[in-house]
Design a protein around this motif. Sequence first.
Motif, PDB file in Angstrom:
ATOM      1  N   PRO A 134       0.827  -1.208   0.000  1.00  0.00           N
ATOM      2  CA  PRO A 134       0.000   0.000   0.000  1.00  0.00           C
ATOM      3  C   PRO A 134       0.863   1.260   0.000  1.00  0.00           C
ATOM      4  CG  PRO A 134       0.041  -0.976   2.189  1.00  0.00           C
ATOM      5  CD  PRO A 134       0.730  -1.952   1.275  1.00  0.00           C
ATOM      6  N   THR A 135       0.437   2.243  -0.768  1.00  0.00           N
ATOM      7  CA  THR A 135       1.150   3.522  -0.831  1.00  0.00           C
ATOM      8  C   THR A 135       0.126   4.641  -0.739  1.00  0.00           C
ATOM      9  OG1 THR A 135       2.851   2.563  -2.253  1.00  0.00           O
ATOM     10  CG2 THR A 135       2.722   4.958  -2.170  1.00  0.00           C
ATOM     11  N   ALA A 136       0.289   5.505   0.255  1.00  0.00           N
ATOM     12  CA  ALA A 136      -0.672   6.583   0.473  1.00  0.00           C
ATOM     13  C   ALA A 136       0.047   7.915   0.646  1.00  0.00           C
ATOM     14  CB  ALA A 136      -1.533   6.290   1.702  1.00  0.00           C
ATOM     15  N   SER A 137      -0.687   8.982   0.351  1.00  0.00           N
ATOM     16  CA  SER A 137      -0.178  10.335   0.537  1.00  0.00           C
ATOM     17  C   SER A 137      -1.346  11.244   0.871  1.00  0.00           C
ATOM     18  CB  SER A 137       0.545  10.828  -0.734  1.00  0.00           C
ATOM     19  OG  SER A 137      -0.363  10.893  -1.831  1.00  0.00           O
ATOM     20  N   ALA A 138      -1.056  12.514   1.130  1.00  0.00           N
ATOM     21  CA  ALA A 138      -2.104  13.493   1.403  1.00  0.00           C
ATOM     22  C   ALA A 138      -1.695  14.826   0.804  1.00  0.00           C
ATOM     23  CB  ALA A 138      -2.341  13.642   2.905  1.00  0.00           C
ATOM     24  N   ALA A 139      -2.698  15.561   0.301  1.00  0.00           N
ATOM     25  CA  ALA A 139      -2.458  16.868  -0.319  1.00  0.00           C
ATOM     26  C   ALA A 139      -3.054  17.960   0.554  1.00  0.00           C
ATOM     27  CB  ALA A 139      -3.069  16.912  -1.722  1.00  0.00           C
ATOM     28  N   VAL A 140      -2.281  19.038   0.761  1.00  0.00           N
ATOM     29  CA  VAL A 140      -2.715  20.090   1.676  1.00  0.00           C
ATOM     30  C   VAL A 140      -2.269  21.456   1.153  1.00  0.00           C
ATOM     31  CG1 VAL A 140      -0.625  19.872   3.112  1.00  0.00           C
ATOM     32  CG2 VAL A 140      -2.742  20.780   4.115  1.00  0.00           C
ATOM     33  N   PHE A 141      -3.116  22.480   1.336  1.00  0.00           N
ATOM     34  CA  PHE A 141      -2.696  23.845   1.038  1.00  0.00           C
ATOM     35  C   PHE A 141      -1.530  24.196   1.954  1.00  0.00           C
ATOM     36  CE2 PHE A 141      -7.230  24.727  -0.387  1.00  0.00           C
ATOM     37  CZ  PHE A 141      -6.898  24.980  -1.707  1.00  0.00           C
ATOM     38  N   THR A 142      -0.510  24.833   1.401  1.00  0.00           N
ATOM     39  CA  THR A 142       0.681  25.160   2.171  1.00  0.00           C
ATOM     40  C   THR A 142       1.096  26.602   1.888  1.00  0.00           C
ATOM     41  OG1 THR A 142       1.381  22.850   1.911  1.00  0.00           O
ATOM     42  CG2 THR A 142       3.020  24.405   2.738  1.00  0.00           C
ATOM     43  N   VAL A 143       1.334  27.361   2.952  1.00  0.00           N
ATOM     44  CA  VAL A 143       1.760  28.760   2.814  1.00  0.00           C
ATOM     45  C   VAL A 143       3.005  28.960   3.660  1.00  0.00           C
ATOM     46  CG1 VAL A 143       1.142  31.176   3.132  1.00  0.00           C
ATOM     47  CG2 VAL A 143      -0.624  29.522   2.462  1.00  0.00           C
ATOM     48  N   VAL A 144       4.104  29.349   3.018  1.00  0.00           N
ATOM     49  CA  VAL A 144       5.386  29.542   3.697  1.00  0.00           C
ATOM     50  C   VAL A 144       5.801  30.998   3.584  1.00  0.00           C
ATOM     51  CG1 VAL A 144       7.769  28.770   3.884  1.00  0.00           C
ATOM     52  CG2 VAL A 144       6.025  27.197   3.019  1.00  0.00           C
ATOM     53  N   GLY A 145       6.101  31.626   4.717  1.00  0.00           N
ATOM     54  CA  GLY A 145       6.569  33.008   4.714  1.00  0.00           C
ATOM     55  C   GLY A 145       7.960  33.131   5.296  1.00  0.00           C
ATOM     56  N   GLU A 146       8.562  34.295   5.119  1.00  0.00           N
ATOM     57  CA  GLU A 146       9.850  34.567   5.765  1.00  0.00           C
ATOM     58  C   GLU A 146       9.692  34.546   7.276  1.00  0.00           C
ATOM     59  OE1 GLU A 146      12.807  34.918   4.568  1.00  0.00           O
ATOM     60  OE2 GLU A 146      12.456  35.093   2.418  1.00  0.00           O
ATOM     61  N   THR A 147       8.540  35.026   7.741  1.00  0.00           N
ATOM     62  CA  THR A 147       8.199  35.052   9.157  1.00  0.00           C
ATOM     63  C   THR A 147       6.767  34.548   9.311  1.00  0.00           C
ATOM     64  OG1 THR A 147       7.312  37.290   9.022  1.00  0.00           O
ATOM     65  CG2 THR A 147       9.679  37.069   9.528  1.00  0.00           C
ATOM     66  N   GLU A 148       6.370  34.303  10.556  1.00  0.00           N
ATOM     67  CA  GLU A 148       4.978  33.927  10.806  1.00  0.00           C
ATOM     68  C   GLU A 148       4.036  35.030  10.346  1.00  0.00           C
ATOM     69  OE1 GLU A 148       3.586  31.166  12.082  1.00  0.00           O
ATOM     70  OE2 GLU A 148       5.428  30.048  12.456  1.00  0.00           O
ATOM     71  N   GLU A 149       4.449  36.272  10.554  1.00  0.00           N
ATOM     72  CA  GLU A 149       3.612  37.410  10.180  1.00  0.00           C
ATOM     73  C   GLU A 149       3.414  37.471   8.666  1.00  0.00           C
ATOM     74  OE1 GLU A 149       5.078  37.767  14.118  1.00  0.00           O
ATOM     75  OE2 GLU A 149       6.227  37.565  12.250  1.00  0.00           O
ATOM     76  N   GLU A 150       4.505  37.256   7.920  1.00  0.00           N
ATOM     77  CA  GLU A 150       4.360  37.282   6.467  1.00  0.00           C
ATOM     78  C   GLU A 150       3.508  36.111   5.982  1.00  0.00           C
ATOM     79  OE1 GLU A 150       7.091  37.821   2.492  1.00  0.00           O
ATOM     80  OE2 GLU A 150       7.430  36.060   3.738  1.00  0.00           O
ATOM     81  N   ALA A 151       3.658  34.957   6.608  1.00  0.00           N
ATOM     82  CA  ALA A 151       2.858  33.801   6.214  1.00  0.00           C
ATOM     83  C   ALA A 151       1.365  34.086   6.409  1.00  0.00           C
ATOM     84  CB  ALA A 151       3.274  32.575   7.024  1.00  0.00           C
TER      85      ALA A 151
END
Length: 334
Positions: free
Chosen positions: A216-233
């Motif tokens: 069995p092979t499984a994965s998951a897809a998710v929206f991802t947002v990466v910023g320089e800082t938490e505030e920018e993210a």
Amino acid sequence: MAIQLSVLDQSPILQGSSPQEALQQTIELAKRVDQLGYKRFWMSEHHSAQSLAGSAPELLTGIIAQATERIKVGTGGVLLPHYSTYKVAEIFRTLEGLYPGRIDLGVGRAPGGMPGVNYALNKGKYPDVHSFPKQAADLLSYLEGGSPEGYQVYATPLGPTVPPVWILGSSGSSAGLAGELGANYTFAQFINPDGGPAAIQQYYDHFIPSEHQKEPTASAAVFTVVGETEEEAEYLASSLDVSLLMADQGQIRNHFMSPEEAQQYKFSYFEAERVKYNRNRMIVGDVESVKQQLEQMATDFQIDEIIANVIVYPFEKRLDSYEKLAKAFQLNEK
């Protein structure tokens, strides 16, 4: 456990850009993540969507495979109830013949657009989504050289390799089907934030080895947002917050707005609660925080591959997000 990272791209049309530019950005993004060492690049299928340009992932798969060198390329996914199973098998046997070992065939049963899409794609009739399990089984048979519908026809061109099939879903029913068929399974966390670990466990529990899939092979897809800082993210994620809210409310969007525009939106109490709920479909933070959250998600879901769907404004920030993740996870950059 080492986590493998992949990409889901929906060809989002960003504020101030055109559908044509969105498609070119998909090609540019694929080239870059190929260089960065991502495992897969999948494209989604959406119809009559003014903010997403990706309506024909099977066509884009060939274009992206031609433009890249080593990354696996495929669909996330073909909405099988709309189409002839036999024709889908032939398209992907052709792609596999051109790019052996690099093609993924992801399929789902969701309609993929407004209600009228179902009729427009099916000659005025509503597709029989209940036939999806049989269609998926027939598809696997055609890919492997069988003639499951009894017409004594075969999906050509025949060849020594077969593109792996991934069943895409956001529920336990699709997970159980994937297991019973001996296919791969991806949970769409970016669509449904509830029940992912249970669905994948159901897939593992129901898995029956098949001719081309022994484990069995499984994965998951998710929206991802990466910023320089938490505030920018948080700032970057605000445009996705508003876009998802508008989609939930059935509002027509012709683009993904900039954070500057999103910051002007005033949420009602119930809208703010919906935005908070939708954050369960997203992973947001600076690169170290996102890395930790993705690692925790992989542990919770019992998987070793996560498919990141990054929709941020502008496009350069989208590229930058994938570059930050590649560095944080020490992907094998060329």
